[in-house]
Design a protein around this motif. Structure first.
Motif, PDB file in Angstrom:
ATOM      1  N   LEU A  52     -52.992 -36.329  75.681  1.00  0.00           N
ATOM      2  CA  LEU A  52     -53.630 -34.766  75.335  1.00  0.00           C
ATOM      3  C   LEU A  52     -54.842 -35.197  74.205  1.00  0.00           C
ATOM      4  O   LEU A  52     -54.254 -35.997  73.209  1.00  0.00           O
ATOM      5  N   ILE A  53     -56.019 -34.491  74.120  1.00  0.00           N
ATOM      6  CA  ILE A  53     -56.783 -34.670  73.066  1.00  0.00           C
ATOM      7  C   ILE A  53     -56.379 -34.297  71.840  1.00  0.00           C
ATOM      8  O   ILE A  53     -56.651 -34.975  70.777  1.00  0.00           O
ATOM      9  N   ASP A  54     -55.481 -33.365  71.660  1.00  0.00           N
ATOM     10  CA  ASP A  54     -55.053 -32.559  70.344  1.00  0.00           C
ATOM     11  C   ASP A  54     -53.778 -33.516  70.080  1.00  0.00           C
ATOM     12  O   ASP A  54     -52.852 -33.822  70.769  1.00  0.00           O
ATOM     13  N   PRO A  55     -54.125 -34.315  68.938  1.00  0.00           N
ATOM     14  CA  PRO A  55     -52.953 -35.429  68.537  1.00  0.00           C
ATOM     15  C   PRO A  55     -51.557 -34.575  68.338  1.00  0.00           C
ATOM     16  O   PRO A  55     -50.570 -35.233  68.764  1.00  0.00           O
ATOM     17  N   ALA A  56     -51.715 -33.525  67.749  1.00  0.00           N
ATOM     18  CA  ALA A  56     -50.081 -32.899  67.818  1.00  0.00           C
ATOM     19  C   ALA A  56     -49.622 -32.577  69.124  1.00  0.00           C
ATOM     20  O   ALA A  56     -48.310 -32.692  69.191  1.00  0.00           O
ATOM     21  N   ALA A  57     -50.330 -31.992  69.874  1.00  0.00           N
ATOM     22  CA  ALA A  57     -49.680 -31.670  71.197  1.00  0.00           C
ATOM     23  C   ALA A  57     -49.318 -32.889  71.926  1.00  0.00           C
ATOM     24  O   ALA A  57     -48.324 -32.859  72.758  1.00  0.00           O
ATOM     25  N   ASP A  58     -50.234 -34.028  71.717  1.00  0.00           N
ATOM     26  CA  ASP A  58     -49.821 -35.341  72.515  1.00  0.00           C
ATOM     27  C   ASP A  58     -48.439 -35.830  71.949  1.00  0.00           C
ATOM     28  O   ASP A  58     -47.808 -36.330  72.551  1.00  0.00           O
ATOM     29  N   GLY A  59     -48.158 -35.632  70.460  1.00  0.00           N
ATOM     30  CA  GLY A  59     -47.061 -36.042  69.947  1.00  0.00           C
ATOM     31  C   GLY A  59     -45.791 -35.322  70.732  1.00  0.00           C
ATOM     32  O   GLY A  59     -44.752 -35.867  70.848  1.00  0.00           O
TER      33      GLY A  59
END
Length: 380
Positions: free
Chosen positions: A220-227
């Motif tokens: 995911l582009i969003d780092p927090a969401a990817d985590g």
């Protein structure tokens, strides 16, 4: 036992996993074994298994569970190291003392009254590893060369059946992903490591939200969401412990979306069905004026909470809401806390995205998602 009938059942088991207990029983009788098991492994985790009656127990479940003995045994690594297209007896890779001390014996087979084993590993091109193991009761002698030769006669058929089962499962997953595209739902089927096994054209077009990485991986582009996505992957490694996860995500330009990661299989005995998940990414458009009555009915809100929920969906601040309804900011904060509790959200942003998605046709998507999930589980 009849060789040809057993071979026929092995190939039938590629489409019907319920046949494996009978096949393992027959193979066991051939070499005086009391029980047998077939397991699949993906991304260094056991993702499914079927076994004969003796090994179908809580002891087996506990050994396979996260943190169980399967994570500590040396048996699998030593078996793979043989690099043999055939069965291997336990006394070929272990001394007697090593075998008794390994978790495969001390935590699993020993408590079931089993001792010596013969096993083989079969790599499948889809990335899975199939392991077939047969065990004798305690007090019986180790497997000898004649026993291994009898089992090796079936090994090519076991390998081909494993390949067929994995390929058929993958084709069903691809068909299901395309079916979700027909109803307008961007979707991809992932393994526990985030590798894409199947994806439809709708999710492939969501470049502002998704990054496509080498080796068929996704992020995911969003780092927090990817985590959060990476942590959610860990939850689907062990099928019986998996649960659906949903969380918000921002695209490259800041536009919001809701990500859902849904385990495809909820049982631990589906062989090639375990350890997989369905990923959907739904872009959220902020409605100009969502219906307060609909929000109130969906989440059992008071009229005042529904008005605040409507304002939250329009991205209004606490100060804006307090001014609009002529109440104190503390009252608005209290109402928002109640909204978070009733909707299960952790943050006001999550609440806004949930309400926006819900009021723009989410009930229809939910029904279709459940139907599609049923399709994904066909032919376990």
């Amino acid at each position: 036992m009849d060789f040809e009938s057993t071979v026929t059942r092995i190939y039938e088991a590629a489409a019907d996993p319920d046949l494996w207990p009978l096949i393992l029983h027959d193979l066991g009788e051939l070499v005086d074994a009391a029980g047998g098991i077939i397991l699949t492994r993906r991304a260094d985790a056991w993702t499914g298994w079927r076994c004969s009656d003796l090994m179908n127990s809580r002891t087996t479940d506990a050994w396979m569970a996260p943190g169980g003995g399967a994570a500590r045994t040396q048996a699998t690594a030593r078996l793979i190291a043989f690099d043999r297209a055939g069965f291997v007896a336990d006394n070929e890779g272990f001394s007697e003392q090593e075998w008794l001390e390994d978790s495969v014996m001390s935590e699993w087979c020993g408590p079931l009254g089993l001792h010596h084993c013969a096993a083989t590993v079969i790599p499948v091109p889809t990335g899975d590893l199939v392991l077939v193991q047969l065990n004798r009761r305690a007090g019986k002698p180790p497997f000898d060369r004649a026993d291994i030769a009898r089992l090796d006669a079936f090994r090519p058929h076991l390998a081909r059946a494993g390949l067929l089962a994995a390929r058929w499962r993958l084709e069903r997953l691809r068909a299901a992903a395309q079916a979700l595209a027909i109803i307008g739902l961007p979707a991809a089927v992932l393994d526990a490591g985030g590798r894409v096994l199947a994806a439809n054209e709708l999710i492939e077009a969501m470049r502002p939200h998704i990054a496509w990485l080498p080796k068929d991986r996704i992020a995911l582009i969003d780092p927090a969401a990817d985590g959060m996505l990476r942590r959610a992957f860990a939850g689907v490694t062990y099928p019986a412990a998996a649960s659906a996860r949903s969380f918000p995500s921002k695209g490259a330009t800041g536009d919001p979306a809701v990500v859902h990661l849904i385990p495809i299989s909820g049982a631990a005995r589906e062989l090639f069905g375990g350890g997989l998940s369905l990923l959907t990414v739904t872009a959220v458009a902020t409605p100009a004026a969502p219906d307060a009555a609909l929000i109130q009915g969906l989440f059992d809100l008071t009229p005042a909470e529904a008005r605040v929920a409507r304002a939250v969906t329009q991205r209004k601040t606490v100060e804006d809401i307090a001014s609009e309804f002529d109440v104190s900011k503390e009252t608005v904060r209290t109402q928002i806390k109640s909204l978070l509790a009733k909707t299960g959200c952790a943050r006001q942003l999550d609440l806004a995205m949930l309400l926006a998605q819900t009021t723009q046709g989410q009930p229809r998507q939910t029904r279709l998602s459940e139907s599609s999930r049923a399709d994904l589980n066909v032919g376990r």
